[in-house]
Design a protein around this motif. Structure first.
Motif, PDB file in Angstrom:
ATOM      1  N   ALA A 125      84.101  82.966 124.665  1.00 62.51           N
ATOM      2  CA  ALA A 125      84.554  81.991 123.677  1.00 62.51           C
ATOM      3  C   ALA A 125      83.416  81.572 122.755  1.00 62.51           C
ATOM      4  CB  ALA A 125      85.143  80.767 124.384  1.00 62.51           C
ATOM      5  N   ARG A 126      82.209  81.438 123.312  1.00 60.46           N
ATOM      6  CA  ARG A 126      81.065  81.031 122.496  1.00 60.46           C
ATOM      7  C   ARG A 126      80.732  82.069 121.444  1.00 60.46           C
ATOM      8  NH1 ARG A 126      77.786  79.861 127.756  1.00 60.46           N
ATOM      9  NH2 ARG A 126      75.900  80.252 126.543  1.00 60.46           N
ATOM     10  N   VAL A 127      80.798  83.358 121.817  1.00 62.98           N
ATOM     11  CA  VAL A 127      80.532  84.413 120.842  1.00 62.98           C
ATOM     12  C   VAL A 127      81.618  84.438 119.770  1.00 62.98           C
ATOM     13  CG1 VAL A 127      80.293  86.900 120.505  1.00 62.98           C
ATOM     14  CG2 VAL A 127      79.194  85.806 122.462  1.00 62.98           C
ATOM     15  N   ALA A 128      82.871  84.283 120.184  1.00 64.67           N
ATOM     16  CA  ALA A 128      83.964  84.238 119.211  1.00 64.67           C
ATOM     17  C   ALA A 128      83.797  83.068 118.256  1.00 64.67           C
ATOM     18  CB  ALA A 128      85.313  84.151 119.941  1.00 64.67           C
ATOM     19  N   ARG A 129      83.429  81.907 118.794  1.00 62.84           N
ATOM     20  CA  ARG A 129      83.219  80.728 117.956  1.00 62.84           C
ATOM     21  C   ARG A 129      82.033  80.938 117.011  1.00 62.84           C
ATOM     22  NH1 ARG A 129      85.606  75.866 119.722  1.00 62.84           N
ATOM     23  NH2 ARG A 129      83.774  74.633 119.159  1.00 62.84           N
ATOM     24  N   PHE A 130      81.022  81.667 117.478  1.00 61.69           N
ATOM     25  CA  PHE A 130      79.879  81.968 116.622  1.00 61.69           C
ATOM     26  C   PHE A 130      80.321  82.802 115.421  1.00 61.69           C
ATOM     27  CE2 PHE A 130      76.739  85.197 115.448  1.00 61.69           C
ATOM     28  CZ  PHE A 130      75.713  84.390 114.975  1.00 61.69           C
ATOM     29  N   LYS A 143      74.059  89.790 128.367  1.00 64.83           N
ATOM     30  CA  LYS A 143      75.347  89.108 128.494  1.00 64.83           C
ATOM     31  C   LYS A 143      76.049  88.987 127.138  1.00 64.83           C
ATOM     32  CE  LYS A 143      74.369  86.430 132.678  1.00 64.83           C
ATOM     33  NZ  LYS A 143      74.220  85.075 133.271  1.00 64.83           N
ATOM     34  N   VAL A 144      75.281  88.730 126.091  1.00 63.40           N
ATOM     35  CA  VAL A 144      75.869  88.672 124.749  1.00 63.40           C
ATOM     36  C   VAL A 144      76.404  90.042 124.358  1.00 63.40           C
ATOM     37  CG1 VAL A 144      75.322  88.410 122.276  1.00 63.40           C
ATOM     38  CG2 VAL A 144      74.571  86.680 123.926  1.00 63.40           C
ATOM     39  N   ASN A 145      75.660  91.090 124.690  1.00 63.62           N
ATOM     40  CA  ASN A 145      76.113  92.451 124.391  1.00 63.62           C
ATOM     41  C   ASN A 145      77.446  92.739 125.085  1.00 63.62           C
ATOM     42  OD1 ASN A 145      75.819  95.223 123.411  1.00 63.62           O
ATOM     43  ND2 ASN A 145      75.437  95.750 125.548  1.00 63.62           N
ATOM     44  N   ILE A 170      80.263  90.885 123.317  1.00 63.07           N
ATOM     45  CA  ILE A 170      80.636  91.523 122.053  1.00 63.07           C
ATOM     46  C   ILE A 170      81.481  92.769 122.324  1.00 63.07           C
ATOM     47  CG2 ILE A 170      79.729  92.770 120.042  1.00 63.07           C
ATOM     48  CD1 ILE A 170      77.406  90.773 120.016  1.00 63.07           C
ATOM     49  N   LEU A 171      81.094  93.543 123.335  1.00 65.26           N
ATOM     50  CA  LEU A 171      81.889  94.715 123.720  1.00 65.26           C
ATOM     51  C   LEU A 171      83.299  94.300 124.141  1.00 65.26           C
ATOM     52  CD1 LEU A 171      79.254  96.795 125.711  1.00 65.26           C
ATOM     53  CD2 LEU A 171      80.225  97.339 123.467  1.00 65.26           C
ATOM     54  N   ALA A 172      83.388  93.173 124.850  1.00 61.96           N
ATOM     55  CA  ALA A 172      84.706  92.683 125.279  1.00 61.96           C
ATOM     56  C   ALA A 172      85.556  92.277 124.072  1.00 61.96           C
ATOM     57  CB  ALA A 172      84.533  91.499 126.229  1.00 61.96           C
ATOM     58  N   LEU A 173      84.927  91.710 123.053  1.00 63.80           N
ATOM     59  CA  LEU A 173      85.661  91.360 121.830  1.00 63.80           C
ATOM     60  C   LEU A 173      86.178  92.624 121.145  1.00 63.80           C
ATOM     61  CD1 LEU A 173      83.483  88.525 120.199  1.00 63.80           C
ATOM     62  CD2 LEU A 173      85.558  88.287 121.564  1.00 63.80           C
ATOM     63  N   GLU A 174      85.372  93.691 121.171  1.00 65.41           N
ATOM     64  CA  GLU A 174      85.824  94.965 120.607  1.00 65.41           C
ATOM     65  C   GLU A 174      87.000  95.524 121.395  1.00 65.41           C
ATOM     66  OE1 GLU A 174      82.612  97.514 118.347  1.00 65.41           O
ATOM     67  OE2 GLU A 174      81.906  97.053 120.371  1.00 65.41           O
ATOM     68  N   GLU A 175      86.918  95.465 122.725  1.00 65.14           N
ATOM     69  CA  GLU A 175      87.980  96.007 123.571  1.00 65.14           C
ATOM     70  C   GLU A 175      89.297  95.259 123.382  1.00 65.14           C
ATOM     71  OE1 GLU A 175      86.317  95.789 127.453  1.00 65.14           O
ATOM     72  OE2 GLU A 175      84.897  97.441 127.137  1.00 65.14           O
ATOM     73  N   SER A 176      89.199  93.976 123.039  1.00 66.63           N
ATOM     74  CA  SER A 176      90.409  93.177 122.800  1.00 66.63           C
ATOM     75  C   SER A 176      90.872  93.258 121.345  1.00 66.63           C
ATOM     76  CB  SER A 176      90.156  91.715 123.179  1.00 66.63           C
ATOM     77  OG  SER A 176      89.157  91.147 122.343  1.00 66.63           O
ATOM     78  N   ASN A 221      85.310  90.713 106.780  1.00 67.48           N
ATOM     79  CA  ASN A 221      84.140  91.503 107.165  1.00 67.48           C
ATOM     80  C   ASN A 221      82.898  90.632 107.226  1.00 67.48           C
ATOM     81  OD1 ASN A 221      85.634  93.840 107.308  1.00 67.48           O
ATOM     82  ND2 ASN A 221      85.122  94.494 105.228  1.00 67.48           N
ATOM     83  N   LEU A 222      82.013  91.010 108.129  1.00 69.77           N
ATOM     84  CA  LEU A 222      80.783  90.257 108.350  1.00 69.77           C
ATOM     85  C   LEU A 222      79.644  91.239 108.562  1.00 69.77           C
ATOM     86  CD1 LEU A 222      79.504  87.432 108.904  1.00 69.77           C
ATOM     87  CD2 LEU A 222      80.128  87.739 111.293  1.00 69.77           C
ATOM     88  N   ARG A 223      78.562  91.048 107.824  1.00 70.96           N
ATOM     89  CA  ARG A 223      77.352  91.850 108.037  1.00 70.96           C
ATOM     90  C   ARG A 223      76.253  90.895 108.495  1.00 70.96           C
ATOM     91  NH1 ARG A 223      75.463  96.859 106.539  1.00 70.96           N
ATOM     92  NH2 ARG A 223      77.243  97.260 105.168  1.00 70.96           N
ATOM     93  N   LEU A 224      75.926  90.977 109.777  1.00 72.57           N
ATOM     94  CA  LEU A 224      74.942  90.051 110.348  1.00 72.57           C
ATOM     95  C   LEU A 224      73.529  90.557 110.149  1.00 72.57           C
ATOM     96  CD1 LEU A 224      76.514  89.028 113.782  1.00 72.57           C
ATOM     97  CD2 LEU A 224      76.290  87.603 111.751  1.00 72.57           C
ATOM     98  N   THR A 225      72.627  89.638 109.811  1.00 71.41           N
ATOM     99  CA  THR A 225      71.203  89.967 109.767  1.00 71.41           C
ATOM    100  C   THR A 225      70.520  89.588 111.085  1.00 71.41           C
ATOM    101  OG1 THR A 225      70.703  87.813 108.771  1.00 71.41           O
ATOM    102  CG2 THR A 225      71.083  89.659 107.270  1.00 71.41           C
ATOM    103  N   LEU A 226      71.281  88.973 111.987  1.00 70.18           N
ATOM    104  CA  LEU A 226      70.730  88.555 113.273  1.00 70.18           C
ATOM    105  C   LEU A 226      70.875  89.678 114.302  1.00 70.18           C
ATOM    106  CD1 LEU A 226      72.249  84.961 113.582  1.00 70.18           C
ATOM    107  CD2 LEU A 226      70.043  85.616 112.631  1.00 70.18           C
ATOM    108  N   SER A 227      69.889  89.806 115.157  1.00 70.42           N
ATOM    109  CA  SER A 227      69.986  90.754 116.266  1.00 70.42           C
ATOM    110  C   SER A 227      70.754  90.106 117.416  1.00 70.42           C
ATOM    111  CB  SER A 227      68.593  91.144 116.749  1.00 70.42           C
ATOM    112  OG  SER A 227      67.947  90.024 117.353  1.00 70.42           O
ATOM    113  N   GLN A 228      71.114  90.904 118.425  1.00 70.09           N
ATOM    114  CA  GLN A 228      71.777  90.334 119.599  1.00 70.09           C
ATOM    115  C   GLN A 228      70.851  89.367 120.330  1.00 70.09           C
ATOM    116  OE1 GLN A 228      73.672  93.190 122.144  1.00 70.09           O
ATOM    117  NE2 GLN A 228      75.016  93.965 120.540  1.00 70.09           N
ATOM    118  N   SER A 229      69.560  89.613 120.293  1.00 70.36           N
ATOM    119  CA  SER A 229      68.601  88.675 120.901  1.00 70.36           C
ATOM    120  C   SER A 229      68.620  87.343 120.165  1.00 70.36           C
ATOM    121  CB  SER A 229      67.192  89.270 120.879  1.00 70.36           C
ATOM    122  OG  SER A 229      67.111  90.412 121.709  1.00 70.36           O
ATOM    123  N   ASP A 230      68.734  87.403 118.829  1.00 71.56           N
ATOM    124  CA  ASP A 230      68.814  86.175 118.035  1.00 71.56           C
ATOM    125  C   ASP A 230      70.066  85.384 118.402  1.00 71.56           C
ATOM    126  OD1 ASP A 230      66.492  86.878 116.659  1.00 71.56           O
ATOM    127  OD2 ASP A 230      67.603  87.864 115.042  1.00 71.56           O
TER     128      ASP A 230
END
Length: 234
Positions: A154-159, A197-199, A202-208, A177-186
């Motif tokens: 939920a936190r990643v989705a809200r982000f 865990k963030v990775n 994000i994969l789970a958001l893709e799968e859904s 569409n969104l082009r992020l300049t932030l890395s997954q570490s950011d």
């Protein structure tokens, strides 16, 4: 020095000044001094006197804290078109974080004394700034709620939704569409989680099918992201 700082439209693009009329914006521009910083420059550190704020013209910076254990806690990234350092000016307190230029950065500096003198003699400007500060407090509350009350998916989705709203406004289209300049570490630093865990989130958001990533562009399905961002209580 660039002439862009003389443009009222440039200064109105910053939320703190967006309610100002043309005359007031021209007065703000007259207070600004052009500056540039090389990549890696520490612009100020936590505890320094807050004697100026910066309107970013180009480049990228970060606000961060160093924990007692020596770990850097990323608070947020600052891109072109953002303004920072205003809180220490307005509440007369020391800097609350370190500010570092990640890339070569240009901006306009407005000094504390000049700005406070300006708002003291411009009551309408002071009222607008109060409303801006209230909106910042609400935003901070939302960020804390996201970290404290929601699971990582939920936190990643809200982000993603919050980032899209910064670009498109509150009335989001069905797909964006969104082009992020932030890395997954950011992103992990912002959300208070580890990069692996963030990775996985994000994969789970893709799968859904809430997002789709192609060549650095993230296509976001707003309805699906909202369902994940606001899960129904069991």
């Amino acid at each position: 020095m660039s002439e862009i700082n003389k443009s009222p439209a440039f200064w109105r693009s910053f939320p703190i000044f967006e309610e100002f009329d043309k005359e007031t914006l021209t007065a703000i521009a007259a207070l600004a001094t052009y500056r540039k910083w090389t990549a890696g420059t520490v612009i100020f550190q936590r505890g320094d006197e807050g004697n100026y704020m910066i309107a970013v013209l180009s480049g990228r910076l970060k606000l961060s804290l160093i924990t007692p254990q020596g770990r850097e806690l990323l608070l947020r990234h600052i891109e072109a078109g953002a303004l920072f350092g205003e809180m220490a000016i307005l509440d007369d307190q020391p800097r609350s974080a370190d500010a570092t230029a990640i890339t070569a950065t240009e901006g306009y500096v407005i000094g504390k004394k000049a700005f406070l003198d300006f708002i003291t003699h411009t009551p309408n400007a002071a009222e607008s700034i109060i409303r801006y500060l209230c909106s910042q407090l609400r935003d901070t509350t939302d960020r804390l709620e996201t970290i404290a009350l929601y699971d990582l998916h939920a936190r990643v989705a809200r982000f993603f939704l919050a980032t899209l709203k910064q670009i498109h406004g509150s009335d989001l289209p069905e797909s964006a569409n969104l082009r992020l300049t932030l890395s997954q570490s950011d992103i992990a630093g912002i959300l208070g989680a580890s990069r692996p865990k963030v990775n996985r989130a994000i994969l789970a958001l893709e799968e859904s099918a809430a997002i789709k990533r192609v060549d650095g562009v993230i296509t976001c399905h707003i309805g699906r992201l909202r369902k994940i961002a606001e899960p129904e209580e069991e």
